[in-house]
Design an enzyme around this catalytic site. Sequence first.
Site, PDB file in Angstrom:
ATOM      1  N   HIS A 268      17.923  36.089  33.970  1.00  0.00           N
ATOM      2  CA  HIS A 268      16.681  36.692  34.490  1.00  0.00           C
ATOM      3  C   HIS A 268      15.994  35.650  35.379  1.00  0.00           C
ATOM      4  CE1 HIS A 268      13.362  39.343  34.771  1.00  0.00           C
ATOM      5  NE2 HIS A 268      12.886  39.307  33.542  1.00  0.00           N
ATOM      6  N   HIS A 307      22.889  42.966  40.413  1.00  0.00           N
ATOM      7  CA  HIS A 307      21.624  43.413  39.835  1.00  0.00           C
ATOM      8  C   HIS A 307      21.869  44.696  39.069  1.00  0.00           C
ATOM      9  CE1 HIS A 307      17.380  44.437  39.514  1.00  0.00           C
ATOM     10  NE2 HIS A 307      17.137  43.176  39.805  1.00  0.00           N
ATOM     11  N   ASP A 363      16.992  35.926  43.587  1.00  0.00           N
ATOM     12  CA  ASP A 363      17.134  34.522  43.210  1.00  0.00           C
ATOM     13  C   ASP A 363      18.085  33.741  44.097  1.00  0.00           C
ATOM     14  OD1 ASP A 363      15.415  34.424  40.948  1.00  0.00           O
ATOM     15  OD2 ASP A 363      16.852  35.673  39.891  1.00  0.00           O
TER      16      ASP A 363
END
Length: 442
Positions: A268, A307, A363
């Site tokens: 995460h 994702h 990210d």
Amino acid sequence: MAKNTLTITDNRTGKQYEIPIEDNAIRTGDLRQIKTSADDGGLMGYDPALANTASCKSKITYIDGDKGILRYRGYPIEELAEKSNYLETAYLIVKGELPDAKHFEAWRHNITIHTMVHENIKKFVDEFRYDAHPMGILVGTIGALSTFYPDAKDIMNLESRRLQTRRLIGKLPTLAAFAYRHSRGLPYVYPDNDLSYCGNFLSMLFKMTELQYKPDPVLERALDVLFILHADHEQNCSTNAVRSVASSQVDPYSAIAAGVAALYGPLHGGANEAVIRMLLEIGSVDRVPEYIKKFKAGEGRLMGFGHRVYKNYDPRAKIIKKVAYQVFEVTGKNPLIDIALELERIALQDDYFVSRKLYPNVDFYSGIIYQAMGFPMTMFPVLFAIPRTSGWMAQWAELVRDPEQRIARPRQIYTGEATRAYVPIPQRPEPSMREEAVAETI
Ligand code: CMC
């Protein structure tokens, strides 16, 4: 005429059931009526990781993962990133509408006056080990705040909810900066309320002996954009943790501490740290094909890719990629960007990634920017937690006000032993047999 229902035939009994469909969902509670006998508990849905279960109705964030769309309260993320600022976006997320000038000023004021933390929190941070991970410090200090504000337990009171929301959005940067300064052995810097939300944060992090810290406007804006992009993301792991913990009607500080703990994990909020570690390990552009091969063979994952919801390019990653070049104008280029670009180029042509719809996520490029701005890797998830606080608080308030929500209590399918009689130690089976069974449990 087509009906908005689902007809289920239970082949065990031959019975038929008609179940309503609302918002393209059935209520799994409606399955409970499907039984084989009177003492049967009824049919359940089995959905590990809640991959296809809506746990709430929400008006905050809309995602279309196939098309790569993200909107807060109906506003496209691209427009907010270009035209808004983090505090305004936080207002939008929390309150549902963009503020007018008067309300924005009041909101800014109300958050700014809550940037200080109790001196005992400072002492609390002092007692962490010198190398404590700042996310661990954040989990601890946010949890501790609940003891400073017992009024926060009054969760059904609108004024109390508003106050805790302002406090948390106001204090998060201070707690985060104290955690960072502690790790550096530097004195804490108190908030400077003449600066913007991000400017003040940069000041609390990086101010040395100067009278007033002057943030670089490009870096201040870059951080603001990154904060906008991280403000909410509907029912992800940490938001689900916040909602689940808050459903016990605990105070919001305890619930947000749970959210930060969830965000700490490498799958995460810890993923951008993992991306940098991966890029450093790869080391040079020519080694990229070798690593892609490894990822495809299941030896590690291409961090920052894939994702649960986006099966297209994460719209946040597109914006962050652009911001990276603006930041490099000031900081100089982070050489890791070349390795990242090559990974992206090869992965997006490779059938393994294409067929699984694995694209760069938020990210993939954010850590490269943070590193260029001088943040240590351990601070990356902290930079996610600060802006996500507005999203968590909005989700928390929505949960508290939702009459359909009750304490979160999923069901399970029990796969363990049937009833067993207790056997005293001397009569238990051979150690080797027991050890084999026990070895598998943890
Ligand atoms: N690299 C290589 N293969 C991958 C990757 C990856 N990054 N992500 C998924 N896969 C493969 C996976 O092995 C599986 O293949 P197969 O079907 O052959 O078994 C398939 O793709 C589906 O993966 P999954 O694990 O079932 O997908 P998920 O929806 O459970 O996981 C994810 C989503 C984000 C945890 C995962 O893609 C991942 O681990 N990515 C790397 C970590 C990362 O970047 N996390 C940040 C997420 S975005 C920010 C946030 O929300 O916090």
